[in-house]
Design a protein around this motif. Structure first.
Motif, short mmCIF file in Angstrom:
data_model
loop_
_atom_site.label_atom_id
_atom_site.label_comp_id
_atom_site.label_asym_id
_atom_site.label_seq_id
_atom_site.Cartn_x
_atom_site.Cartn_y
_atom_site.Cartn_z
N ILE A 151 -84.33 29.93 -22.16
CA ILE A 151 -83.20 29.98 -21.23
C ILE A 151 -83.35 31.21 -20.35
O ILE A 151 -83.33 32.34 -20.84
CB ILE A 151 -81.86 30.02 -21.98
N ALA A 152 -83.50 31.00 -19.05
CA ALA A 152 -83.75 32.11 -18.14
C ALA A 152 -82.47 32.86 -17.76
O ALA A 152 -82.50 34.06 -17.52
CB ALA A 152 -84.44 31.60 -16.87
N ASP A 153 -81.34 32.16 -17.70
CA ASP A 153 -80.08 32.77 -17.29
C ASP A 153 -79.52 33.61 -18.44
O ASP A 153 -79.23 33.09 -19.51
CB ASP A 153 -79.10 31.67 -16.88
N ASP A 154 -79.33 34.90 -18.20
CA ASP A 154 -78.89 35.80 -19.27
C ASP A 154 -77.49 35.43 -19.78
O ASP A 154 -77.22 35.51 -20.99
CB ASP A 154 -78.88 37.24 -18.77
N ALA A 155 -76.59 35.06 -18.87
CA ALA A 155 -75.24 34.71 -19.30
C ALA A 155 -75.24 33.46 -20.17
O ALA A 155 -74.58 33.40 -21.21
CB ALA A 155 -74.33 34.50 -18.08
N VAL A 156 -76.00 32.46 -19.77
CA VAL A 156 -76.12 31.24 -20.57
C VAL A 156 -76.74 31.55 -21.92
O VAL A 156 -76.30 31.04 -22.95
CB VAL A 156 -76.92 30.17 -19.81
N ALA A 157 -77.77 32.39 -21.92
CA ALA A 157 -78.41 32.77 -23.18
C ALA A 157 -77.44 33.49 -24.10
O ALA A 157 -77.46 33.29 -25.33
CB ALA A 157 -79.63 33.66 -22.90
N THR A 158 -76.55 34.31 -23.54
CA THR A 158 -75.54 34.99 -24.33
C THR A 158 -74.59 33.99 -24.99
O THR A 158 -74.25 34.13 -26.18
CB THR A 158 -74.74 35.97 -23.45
N VAL A 159 -74.17 32.99 -24.25
CA VAL A 159 -73.29 31.96 -24.79
C VAL A 159 -73.98 31.19 -25.90
O VAL A 159 -73.41 30.96 -26.98
CB VAL A 159 -72.81 31.01 -23.68
N LEU A 160 -75.22 30.79 -25.67
CA LEU A 160 -75.96 30.02 -26.68
C LEU A 160 -76.16 30.83 -27.96
O LEU A 160 -76.05 30.28 -29.06
CB LEU A 160 -77.30 29.58 -26.11
N ALA A 161 -76.45 32.12 -27.81
CA ALA A 161 -76.61 32.96 -28.99
C ALA A 161 -75.30 33.06 -29.76
O ALA A 161 -75.28 33.04 -31.00
CB ALA A 161 -77.09 34.35 -28.58
N ALA A 162 -74.17 33.16 -29.04
CA ALA A 162 -72.87 33.22 -29.69
C ALA A 162 -72.56 31.93 -30.42
O ALA A 162 -72.00 31.94 -31.53
CB ALA A 162 -71.79 33.53 -28.66
N VAL A 163 -72.91 30.79 -29.83
CA VAL A 163 -72.71 29.49 -30.50
C VAL A 163 -73.52 29.44 -31.78
O VAL A 163 -73.02 29.05 -32.84
CB VAL A 163 -73.10 28.33 -29.57
N ASN A 164 -74.77 29.84 -31.69
CA ASN A 164 -75.63 29.82 -32.88
C ASN A 164 -75.07 30.71 -33.98
O ASN A 164 -75.01 30.31 -35.16
CB ASN A 164 -77.03 30.27 -32.50
N ASP A 165 -74.61 31.91 -33.62
CA ASP A 165 -74.05 32.83 -34.61
C ASP A 165 -72.78 32.25 -35.23
O ASP A 165 -72.55 32.38 -36.44
CB ASP A 165 -73.74 34.18 -33.95
N ALA A 166 -71.93 31.63 -34.40
CA ALA A 166 -70.68 31.08 -34.91
C ALA A 166 -70.94 29.93 -35.87
O ALA A 166 -70.27 29.81 -36.90
CB ALA A 166 -69.80 30.61 -33.74
N VAL A 167 -71.91 29.08 -35.55
CA VAL A 167 -72.25 27.96 -36.44
C VAL A 167 -72.75 28.49 -37.78
O VAL A 167 -72.37 27.98 -38.84
CB VAL A 167 -73.28 27.03 -35.79
N MET A 168 -73.60 29.50 -37.74
CA MET A 168 -74.10 30.08 -38.99
C MET A 168 -72.98 30.74 -39.78
O MET A 168 -72.96 30.68 -41.01
CB MET A 168 -75.24 31.06 -38.69
N GLU A 169 -72.04 31.38 -39.08
CA GLU A 169 -70.90 32.00 -39.77
C GLU A 169 -70.04 30.92 -40.43
O GLU A 169 -69.56 31.09 -41.57
CB GLU A 169 -70.07 32.80 -38.78
N LEU A 170 -69.84 29.82 -39.73
CA LEU A 170 -69.06 28.71 -40.30
C LEU A 170 -69.72 28.19 -41.56
O LEU A 170 -69.05 27.96 -42.57
CB LEU A 170 -68.94 27.59 -39.27
N GLU A 171 -71.02 28.03 -41.53
CA GLU A 171 -71.74 27.53 -42.70
C GLU A 171 -71.67 28.54 -43.84
O GLU A 171 -71.51 28.16 -45.01
CB GLU A 171 -73.20 27.24 -42.35
N ALA A 172 -71.75 29.83 -43.53
CA ALA A 172 -71.65 30.86 -44.57
C ALA A 172 -70.28 30.83 -45.24
O ALA A 172 -70.17 30.98 -46.46
CB ALA A 172 -71.91 32.24 -43.97
N VAL A 173 -69.23 30.64 -44.44
CA VAL A 173 -67.87 30.55 -45.00
C VAL A 173 -67.76 29.34 -45.93
O VAL A 173 -67.20 29.42 -47.02
CB VAL A 173 -66.83 30.47 -43.88
N ARG A 174 -68.32 28.23 -45.51
CA ARG A 174 -68.28 27.02 -46.33
C ARG A 174 -69.02 27.23 -47.65
O ARG A 174 -68.55 26.81 -48.71
CB ARG A 174 -68.89 25.85 -45.57
N GLN A 175 -70.18 27.86 -47.58
CA GLN A 175 -70.94 28.09 -48.80
C GLN A 175 -70.19 29.04 -49.74
O GLN A 175 -70.18 28.83 -50.96
CB GLN A 175 -72.31 28.66 -48.44
#
Length: 208
Positions: free
Chosen positions: A168-192
């Motif tokens: 992803i070349a756009d820095d703002a878009v990359a920031t959003v995607l990284a935040a989504v990835n982190d949130a999904v992993m946090e959700l899974e950690a809470v479930r576990q």
């Protein structure tokens, strides 16, 4: 069509490898909304803060609702805060919109499982457009689908059948995607963590 709508179509089409998890998908949909709002300059990012702009209102009603729900007072909210606030049950909102618009056929009562035996997408220009975007490996759509776990673990390049993680070349878009990835992993950690706590509680009762 919008990126959130295309993402939901990809999740429901059943060709991405596994059923979509509603929580992870909702977080990814909220991220997709930010990305589309960035694209029309309805928002900008200041670091990780979502700063509202003043462009024309988006045509899509759900994206318009997203724009109207932006925090408009400093220090604004972070992308992560947006994902958790806006993403709550967001997959349900998009499913309801699809059904109201006649884009779904309901085959059973349980609308939310995303399995083909419960609901099915009708053939439509919107569906074909999303499939074309997906089959062309459009980077943002692929990244969001991967973050939502449609190929296993978020951004798991080794997952069988998964496209390469896009650049992803756009820095703002990359920031959003990284935040989504982190949130999904946090959700899974809470479930576990909850699963472990529930199992420990059950073991205590068995020992009494």
């Amino acid at each position: 069509m919008t990126t959130p709508r295309d993402l939901l179509i990809v999740a429901m089409d059943g060709e991405s490898g596994r059923p979509a998890d509603r929580g992870s998908l909702s977080l990814a949909l909220a991220g997709a909304e930010v990305i589309d709002l960035l694209g029309v300059r309805a928002v900008a990012l200041d670091g990780d803060r979502v700063v509202p702009g003043d462009p024309p209102s988006p045509d899509d009603p759900l994206l318009r609702a997203a724009a109207s729900s932006l925090v408009r007072q400093e220090p604004y909210e972070s992308v992560e805060e947006w994902l958790w606030r806006r993403g709550r049950d967001l997959s349900s909102a998009y499913l309801t919109a699809f059904e109201t618009e006649g884009q779904l056929t309901r085959q059973r009562r349980r609308l939310m499982s995303f399995r083909a035996s419960d609901v099915a997408l009708v053939d439509s220009p919107a569906r074909r457009g999303a499939v074309d975007r997906w089959e062309s490996h459009e980077p943002v759509l692929v990244a969001l689908a991967t973050a939502a776990g449609l190929y296993g673990e978020p951004f798991d390049e080794a997952a069988e059948g998964s496209p390469d993680t896009p650049d992803i070349a756009d820095d703002a878009v990359a920031t959003v995607l990284a935040a989504v990835n982190d949130a999904v992993m946090e959700l899974e950690a809470v479930r576990q963590r909850r699963s472990i706590e529930d199992a420990a509680f059950d073991n205590v009762w068995r020992g009494l």
